[in-house]
Design an enzyme around this catalytic site. Structure first.
Site, PDB file in Angstrom:
ATOM      1  N   ASP A   1      -8.992  -6.723  -4.423  1.00 11.57           N
ATOM      2  CA  ASP A   1      -8.594  -5.380  -3.989  1.00 11.57           C
ATOM      3  C   ASP A   1      -9.136  -4.352  -4.977  1.00 11.57           C
ATOM      4  O   ASP A   1      -8.599  -4.169  -6.058  1.00 11.57           O
ATOM      5  CB  ASP A   1      -7.067  -5.296  -3.906  1.00 11.57           C
TER       6      ASP A   1
ATOM      7  N   SER B   1       0.840  -1.192   0.000  1.00  9.98           N
ATOM      8  CA  SER B   1       0.000   0.000   0.000  1.00  9.98           C
ATOM      9  C   SER B   1       0.883   1.252   0.000  1.00  9.98           C
ATOM     10  O   SER B   1       1.724   1.407  -0.874  1.00  9.98           O
ATOM     11  CB  SER B   1      -0.954  -0.037   1.202  1.00  9.98           C
TER      12      SER B   1
ATOM     13  N   HIS C   1      -8.309  -5.026  -0.061  1.00  7.76           N
ATOM     14  CA  HIS C   1      -6.990  -4.392   0.022  1.00  7.76           C
ATOM     15  C   HIS C   1      -6.180  -4.903   1.212  1.00  7.76           C
ATOM     16  O   HIS C   1      -4.952  -5.032   1.133  1.00  7.76           O
ATOM     17  CB  HIS C   1      -7.157  -2.874   0.120  1.00  7.76           C
ATOM     18  N   ASP C   2      -6.842  -5.197   2.317  1.00  4.94           N
ATOM     19  CA  ASP C   2      -6.148  -5.670   3.519  1.00  4.94           C
ATOM     20  C   ASP C   2      -5.552  -7.067   3.368  1.00  4.94           C
ATOM     21  O   ASP C   2      -4.893  -7.556   4.295  1.00  4.94           O
ATOM     22  CB  ASP C   2      -7.100  -5.666   4.718  1.00  4.94           C
TER      23      ASP C   2
END
Length: 362
Positions: free
Chosen positions: A309, A148, A342-343
């Site tokens: 994501d 990220s 995304h995590d």
């Protein structure tokens, strides 16, 4: 400097260490600060040749304690093996976990910087990390890794200092924010600056803009998860609501809990500064220039993305791959199955473990 280096490496009193830079630090925009403290952790052992060091760059709301937030991948016998590598992670410039930022005291003053802190870029963050690496006496990093916002830092390392590293791993990241990503960040910033207790960023010593910061975090959490994951985790399960306009569904309670919890560990001004740094990040041209630099030791880059994501989609990772290929840098790209959104890069995943371990060992 050798005495400072020895003290930094052998200090076992605390997992979190501090390096105090004794020179003025100049930002990309020309501003400067007279004192700079860098908070960091170091795990494993630096070998005699000092060529087994790995720098891990944390994500937006992370910190230097990589063994906590990335314990699935960093540690003894893990993908990033601290039996083999000397692993460094520092809190970013402008952060609020020990490194100098808006919540730090001004030199010779009891007042915090607040919004008097200079605006900074991802390049500035990386420049501060290089100061630390130089202080540790490391001439060349084996690898720089980040996910990220950490991926942005790893990417900038390859562009700014390709002569100081052999490899890079960039996970769930981008070369530049899309309009949608900027839009989400702007809404989050607006939640903070419209809080009556923000006081133009001069809230230190008074009540802080916790409502706005919690709301900003709630919005962020939505973007970090995928719809499939939210459906499986929460569904439409709910508790009996006492009032119609109070949180009733489990997903609502989850967002409120995490928003309120976040305010106890993060600074609102750091949130504002770091989101702006991400929004202004644009490394496309910098990557193109790598092939024109001398003594480049960077020889391989690994890019990882996740199918679910939607905040940092695989299309942005594919653009990074293309940019490195045009710069004549050998690049590997893996799109991994996961429903976490995304995590996913933070969560235990055998395929991500395999990709990282293979890339580092080759």
């Amino acid at each position: 400097m050798e005495e400072i280096i020895e003290e930094i490496i052998t200090d076992e009193k605390s997992s979190l260490k501090f390096f105090h830079y004794d020179k003025a630090f100049k930002f990309e925009n020309g501003a400067s600060i007279q004192e700079l403290t860098i908070a960091y952790t170091a795990s494993g052992h630096l070998n005699i040749n000092r060529d087994n060091a790995i720098l891990i760059c944390h994500a937006f709301t992370g910190d230097a304690d990589v063994l906590s937030w990335w314990s699935n991948f960093v540690g003894k016998g893990k993908a990033i093996d601290t039996n083999k590598y000397f692993v460094i992670c520092s809190n970013v410039l402008g952060g609020c976990s020990g490194t100098t930022g808006p919540s730090s005291k001004k030199p010779n003053s009891n007042l915090c910087y607040g919004t008097d802190f200079p605006t900074f870029t991802i390049k500035d963050i990386v420049k501060v990390q290089k100061i630390l690496i130089d202080a540790l006496g490391i001439k060349k990093l084996y690898c720089v890794i980040g996910g990220s916002m950490g991926g942005m830092q790893a990417l900038q390392w390859t562009a700014s200092y390709p002569q100081m590293m052999e490899k890079a791993i960039i996970i769930a990241s981008t070369m530049t924010h899309s309009p949608m990503q900027i839009a989400f960040n702007e809404i989050a910033r607006e939640a903070i600056t419209e809080d009556n207790e923000w006081y133009g960023g001069k809230y230190y010593g008074m009540s802080s803009p916790d409502k706005g910061l919690a709301l900003a975090r709630m919005l962020g959490h939505i973007t970090y998860m995928s719809e499939e994951y939210m459906r499986k985790k929460f569904g439409r399960r709910r508790k009996k609501a006492l009032k119609y306009f109070t949180p009733s569904f489990e997903v609502e309670n989850y967002l409120h809990y995490n928003g309120e919890k976040f305010t106890s560990r993060f600074d609102a001004n750091s949130f504002l500064y770091l989101t702006k740094a991400m929004d202004f990040f644009d490394a496309k041209d910098d990557i193109k220039k790598i092939k024109n630099k001398k003594n480049v030791s960077l020889n391989k880059v690994l890019i990882i993305s996740f199918i679910s994501d939607w905040l940092y989609p695989s299309t942005q990772s594919a653009e990074i791959v293309s940019a490195y290929q045009h710069a004549n840098i050998s690049t590997e790209f893996y799109e991994i199955e996961s429903n976490y959104g995304h995590d996913a890069f933070l969560i235990k995943n055998p395929e991500q473990t395999k990709c990282i371990k293979k890339f580092l060992n080759n």
